[in-house]
Write a protein that holds these residues in place. Structure first.
Motif, PDB file in Angstrom:
ATOM      1  N   PRO A   1       0.818  -1.214   0.000  1.00 36.06           N
ATOM      2  CA  PRO A   1       0.000   0.000   0.000  1.00 36.06           C
ATOM      3  C   PRO A   1       0.858   1.274   0.000  1.00 36.06           C
ATOM      4  O   PRO A   1       2.021   1.238   0.383  1.00 36.06           O
ATOM      5  N   ARG A   2       0.233   2.332  -0.440  1.00 28.91           N
ATOM      6  CA  ARG A   2       0.868   3.656  -0.380  1.00 28.91           C
ATOM      7  C   ARG A   2      -0.075   4.595   0.359  1.00 28.91           C
ATOM      8  O   ARG A   2      -1.289   4.370   0.388  1.00 28.91           O
ATOM      9  N   ALA A   3       0.488   5.632   0.942  1.00 30.82           N
ATOM     10  CA  ALA A   3      -0.291   6.475   1.841  1.00 30.82           C
ATOM     11  C   ALA A   3      -1.361   7.281   1.111  1.00 30.82           C
ATOM     12  O   ALA A   3      -2.419   7.577   1.654  1.00 30.82           O
ATOM     13  N   GLN A   4      -1.114   7.647  -0.139  1.00 26.96           N
ATOM     14  CA  GLN A   4      -2.083   8.498  -0.836  1.00 26.96           C
ATOM     15  C   GLN A   4      -2.105   8.194  -2.322  1.00 26.96           C
ATOM     16  O   GLN A   4      -1.250   7.480  -2.838  1.00 26.96           O
ATOM     17  N   LYS A   5      -3.081   8.770  -3.008  1.00 24.66           N
ATOM     18  CA  LYS A   5      -3.234   8.543  -4.438  1.00 24.66           C
ATOM     19  C   LYS A   5      -2.094   9.225  -5.192  1.00 24.66           C
ATOM     20  O   LYS A   5      -1.942  10.439  -5.141  1.00 24.66           O
ATOM     21  N   LEU A   6      -1.274   8.406  -5.878  1.00 22.97           N
ATOM     22  CA  LEU A   6      -0.081   8.967  -6.520  1.00 22.97           C
ATOM     23  C   LEU A   6      -0.029   8.694  -8.019  1.00 22.97           C
ATOM     24  O   LEU A   6       0.941   9.003  -8.674  1.00 22.97           O
ATOM     25  N   GLY A   7      -1.068   8.077  -8.563  1.00 25.25           N
ATOM     26  CA  GLY A   7      -1.081   7.886 -10.017  1.00 25.25           C
ATOM     27  C   GLY A   7      -0.602   6.512 -10.449  1.00 25.25           C
ATOM     28  O   GLY A   7       0.117   5.828  -9.723  1.00 25.25           O
ATOM     29  N   LEU A   8      -1.013   6.160 -11.659  1.00 21.60           N
ATOM     30  CA  LEU A   8      -0.816   4.820 -12.181  1.00 21.60           C
ATOM     31  C   LEU A   8       0.655   4.500 -12.449  1.00 21.60           C
ATOM     32  O   LEU A   8       1.147   3.430 -12.084  1.00 21.60           O
ATOM     33  N   GLY A   9       1.347   5.434 -13.092  1.00 24.37           N
ATOM     34  CA  GLY A   9       2.746   5.206 -13.473  1.00 24.37           C
ATOM     35  C   GLY A   9       3.587   4.844 -12.265  1.00 24.37           C
ATOM     36  O   GLY A   9       4.305   3.836 -12.270  1.00 24.37           O
TER      37      GLY A   9
ATOM     38  N   LEU B   1       8.912  -3.770 -18.977  1.00 28.73           N
ATOM     39  CA  LEU B   1       8.010  -2.854 -18.258  1.00 28.73           C
ATOM     40  C   LEU B   1       8.812  -1.797 -17.502  1.00 28.73           C
ATOM     41  O   LEU B   1       8.501  -0.603 -17.554  1.00 28.73           O
ATOM     42  N   GLU B   2       9.876  -2.232 -16.860  1.00 32.45           N
ATOM     43  CA  GLU B   2      10.707  -1.283 -16.105  1.00 32.45           C
ATOM     44  C   GLU B   2      11.257  -0.199 -17.021  1.00 32.45           C
ATOM     45  O   GLU B   2      11.231   0.979 -16.704  1.00 32.45           O
ATOM     46  N   LYS B   3      11.744  -0.620 -18.182  1.00 31.58           N
ATOM     47  CA  LYS B   3      12.313   0.349 -19.127  1.00 31.58           C
ATOM     48  C   LYS B   3      11.263   1.315 -19.647  1.00 31.58           C
ATOM     49  O   LYS B   3      11.513   2.499 -19.828  1.00 31.58           O
ATOM     50  N   LEU B   4      10.068   0.779 -19.920  1.00 30.10           N
ATOM     51  CA  LEU B   4       9.014   1.620 -20.486  1.00 30.10           C
ATOM     52  C   LEU B   4       8.500   2.632 -19.463  1.00 30.10           C
ATOM     53  O   LEU B   4       8.367   3.820 -19.762  1.00 30.10           O
ATOM     54  N   VAL B   5       8.226   2.155 -18.254  1.00 30.39           N
ATOM     55  CA  VAL B   5       7.663   3.039 -17.230  1.00 30.39           C
ATOM     56  C   VAL B   5       8.604   4.198 -16.944  1.00 30.39           C
ATOM     57  O   VAL B   5       8.185   5.350 -16.807  1.00 30.39           O
ATOM     58  N   GLU B   6       9.883   3.879 -16.912  1.00 30.53           N
ATOM     59  CA  GLU B   6      10.927   4.865 -16.656  1.00 30.53           C
ATOM     60  C   GLU B   6      10.854   6.025 -17.660  1.00 30.53           C
ATOM     61  O   GLU B   6      11.179   7.148 -17.351  1.00 30.53           O
ATOM     62  N   ARG B   7      10.412   5.721 -18.882  1.00 32.85           N
ATOM     63  CA  ARG B   7      10.416   6.728 -19.941  1.00 32.85           C
ATOM     64  C   ARG B   7       9.098   7.477 -20.063  1.00 32.85           C
ATOM     65  O   ARG B   7       9.012   8.460 -20.793  1.00 32.85           O
ATOM     66  N   CYS B   8       8.054   6.968 -19.418  1.00 34.08           N
ATOM     67  CA  CYS B   8       6.737   7.558 -19.629  1.00 34.08           C
ATOM     68  C   CYS B   8       6.507   8.766 -18.736  1.00 34.08           C
ATOM     69  O   CYS B   8       6.866   8.761 -17.563  1.00 34.08           O
ATOM     70  N   VAL B   9       5.911   9.796 -19.313  1.00 35.13           N
ATOM     71  CA  VAL B   9       5.689  11.024 -18.563  1.00 35.13           C
ATOM     72  C   VAL B   9       4.210  11.345 -18.366  1.00 35.13           C
ATOM     73  O   VAL B   9       3.861  12.109 -17.484  1.00 35.13           O
ATOM     74  N   SER B  10       3.338  10.738 -19.183  1.00 37.84           N
ATOM     75  CA  SER B  10       1.931  11.164 -19.132  1.00 37.84           C
ATOM     76  C   SER B  10       1.106  10.375 -18.118  1.00 37.84           C
ATOM     77  O   SER B  10       1.580   9.419 -17.517  1.00 37.84           O
ATOM     78  N   LYS B  11      -0.142  10.810 -17.978  1.00 40.59           N
ATOM     79  CA  LYS B  11      -1.028  10.220 -16.972  1.00 40.59           C
ATOM     80  C   LYS B  11      -2.352   9.793 -17.600  1.00 40.59           C
ATOM     81  O   LYS B  11      -2.647  10.148 -18.727  1.00 40.59           O
ATOM     82  N   GLY B  12      -3.129   9.029 -16.849  1.00 44.60           N
ATOM     83  CA  GLY B  12      -4.482   8.669 -17.293  1.00 44.60           C
ATOM     84  C   GLY B  12      -4.480   7.796 -18.538  1.00 44.60           C
ATOM     85  O   GLY B  12      -3.629   6.943 -18.709  1.00 44.60           O
TER      86      GLY B  12
ATOM     87  N   GLN C   1      -1.259   4.771 -20.889  1.00 47.78           N
ATOM     88  CA  GLN C   1      -1.294   3.461 -21.552  1.00 47.78           C
ATOM     89  C   GLN C   1      -0.853   3.584 -23.006  1.00 47.78           C
ATOM     90  O   GLN C   1      -0.156   2.724 -23.530  1.00 47.78           O
ATOM     91  N   MET C   2      -1.268   4.674 -23.628  1.00 48.09           N
ATOM     92  CA  MET C   2      -0.917   4.909 -25.017  1.00 48.09           C
ATOM     93  C   MET C   2       0.584   5.142 -25.143  1.00 48.09           C
ATOM     94  O   MET C   2       1.251   4.601 -26.024  1.00 48.09           O
ATOM     95  N   GLU C   3       1.111   5.926 -24.208  1.00 41.09           N
ATOM     96  CA  GLU C   3       2.541   6.230 -24.254  1.00 41.09           C
ATOM     97  C   GLU C   3       3.370   4.960 -24.069  1.00 41.09           C
ATOM     98  O   GLU C   3       4.423   4.801 -24.705  1.00 41.09           O
ATOM     99  N   MET C   4       2.886   4.042 -23.219  1.00 42.59           N
ATOM    100  CA  MET C   4       3.619   2.797 -23.008  1.00 42.59           C
ATOM    101  C   MET C   4       3.801   2.055 -24.338  1.00 42.59           C
ATOM    102  O   MET C   4       4.880   1.536 -24.626  1.00 42.59           O
ATOM    103  N   ILE C   5       2.747   2.005 -25.145  1.00 42.72           N
ATOM    104  CA  ILE C   5       2.837   1.304 -26.432  1.00 42.72           C
ATOM    105  C   ILE C   5       3.741   2.062 -27.401  1.00 42.72           C
ATOM    106  O   ILE C   5       4.543   1.474 -28.117  1.00 42.72           O
TER     107      ILE C   5
END
Lengths: 264, 130
Positions: A95-103, A199-210, A214-218
């Motif tokens: 768990p995490r203490a607060q809502k911090l986003g999907l990425g 996944l690790e490499k992709l997430v590291e590069r992604c900047v967008s949200k919502g 998902q689109m940026e990951m692809i």
């Protein structure tokens, strides 16, 4: 030239894992399911039950990592009960203490994942675990870096969408296909299987949200020359709770699309 | 280069044009991977559209003074609008067809509802307190 380095990094890792696992190939593959949750106390037990059912039937080694972002509805307490029922080797709570986003939830989850593959999906029952064995078979069939569920091809589809929602979805998908040519038919879907290091490499590069995340990951996957497999899925829009697609979502989607268009 | 072929087909064709003319062969083979890797989708579009624009301008205004037959010009000048209309029709038809044939997964929804019932019963037996 970062591009080439990445391709080779991933390949080295594959070679290493292949060399290490020649004897117990089937046993050595482990699938970590990341479930980011926020106010999902109704859905979490059901999705976990379904995951246990289908993983049990197909015999793959797995773990479920629940990343709860401080839900006020007591999702975490439900998750703790589930951990007692199914065992702390199968249900892992991060768990995490607060809502911090999907990425960041994915980064957080991957850190604790012990599998060599990671499956990401929504915990709201719109993604059905029955497709996971198909994802795994597809991945093995082509050795893909990522396998994406798709609502837009083959037997894929949706339930609970009206004409307006279908039109927006198909229209947005068409525009995106024309502008970005990403090499995958479902860009905003979030039911996917990744090789962990990919996944690790992709997430590291992604900047967008919502949606755009998902689109940026692809799109990043295409940039890094990752191979992509697709499995048609049926998307059953959330049973409990509200699913939204308003003007705000559309505007932020367009902004994200144009950003990716100009920068990737 | 094989893995670039799909992504940058248009650009590669252009490179071949230069190469077949014997134009700085080694320079282009060296530079191209770098250009191809760094070119954004936006730049690819700008590049593609300007190529078409240049070709259109050359024929319509006869910029190279080739003294083309007047029929060429008649066909060429409305070409941009014609292409836009064709693309618009194609887009509308495609999106319309895809909306009309979007699968409604009734069975999947029913199956899920049945499984939810089953799951709730079983979880209760296992001692889950909702």
């Amino acid at each position: 030239m970062q591009h080439f380095r990445c391709l080779y990094d991933v390949e080295d890792a594959n070679m290493a894992s292949r060399r290490g696992n020649t004897k117990t190939h089937l046993q050595s593959d482990k699938y970590s399911v990341l479930l980011p949750t926020y106010n999902e106390r109704e859905n979490l037990p059901l999705i976990v039950w379904l995951l246990v059912k289908y993983f049990g039937e197909s015999g793959y080694n797995y773990e479920i990592i629940v990343i709860d972002d401080g839900s006020p509805d007591g999702t975490l307490q439900i998750a703790e009960q589930l951990q007692k029922i199914y065992g702390s080797d199968k249900i892992i709570l991060r768990p995490r203490a607060q809502k911090l986003g999907l990425g960041t939830a994915y980064i957080h989850g991957v850190k604790h994942a012990t599998g060599n593959f990671v499956i990401i999906m929504d915990a709201d029952l719109s993604h059905h675990p029955k497709f996971i064995p198909q994802f795994i078979e597809k991945q093995k069939e082509g050795g893909y870096d990522l396998v994406s569920g798709t609502r837009y091809s083959g037997d894929g589809g949706v339930y609970g969408w009206d004409l307006r929602r279908k039109l927006i979805s198909r229209g947005a998908n068409f525009v995106t296909q024309v502008l970005l040519r990403p090499g995958a038919s479902d860009l905003t879907g979030s039911f996917r299987l990744y090789k962990k290091e990919v996944l690790e490499k992709l997430v590291e590069r992604c900047v967008s949200k919502g949606y755009v995340f998902q689109m940026e990951m692809i799109v990043r996957a295409r940039q890094l020359d990752c191979t992509i497999g697709e499995v048609p899925i049926s998307f059953v829009d959330r049973v409990y709770g509200e699913s939204k697609l308003g003007g705000n979502e559309i505007v932020s989607f367009l902004k994200g699309l144009l950003t990716l268009f100009a920068t990737t | 280069m094989s893995h670039h072929t799909f992504r940058h087909r248009g650009v590669i064709k252009v490179r071949c044009l230069f190469e077949s003319g014997g134009f700085c062969h080694s320079y282009f083979t060296l530079l191209c991977p770098i250009i191809l890797c760094t070119m954004t989708k936006l730049l690819e579009w700008v590049f593609g559209v300007s190529l078409i624009g240049i070709a259109w301008g050359l024929v319509t205004f006869d910029l190279l003074d080739l003294q083309l037959p007047p029929q060429y010009k008649d066909v060429a000048w409305p070409m941009p609008i014609y292409l836009l209309v064709v693309f618009g029709c194609y887009s509308l038809a495609t999106v319309g067809y895809r909306v009309a044939t979007f699968n409604d997964c009734e069975d999947a929804a029913k199956e899920l509802q049945a499984q939810i019932k089953e799951a709730k019963g079983e979880l209760k037996k296992k001692g889950l307190k909702m």
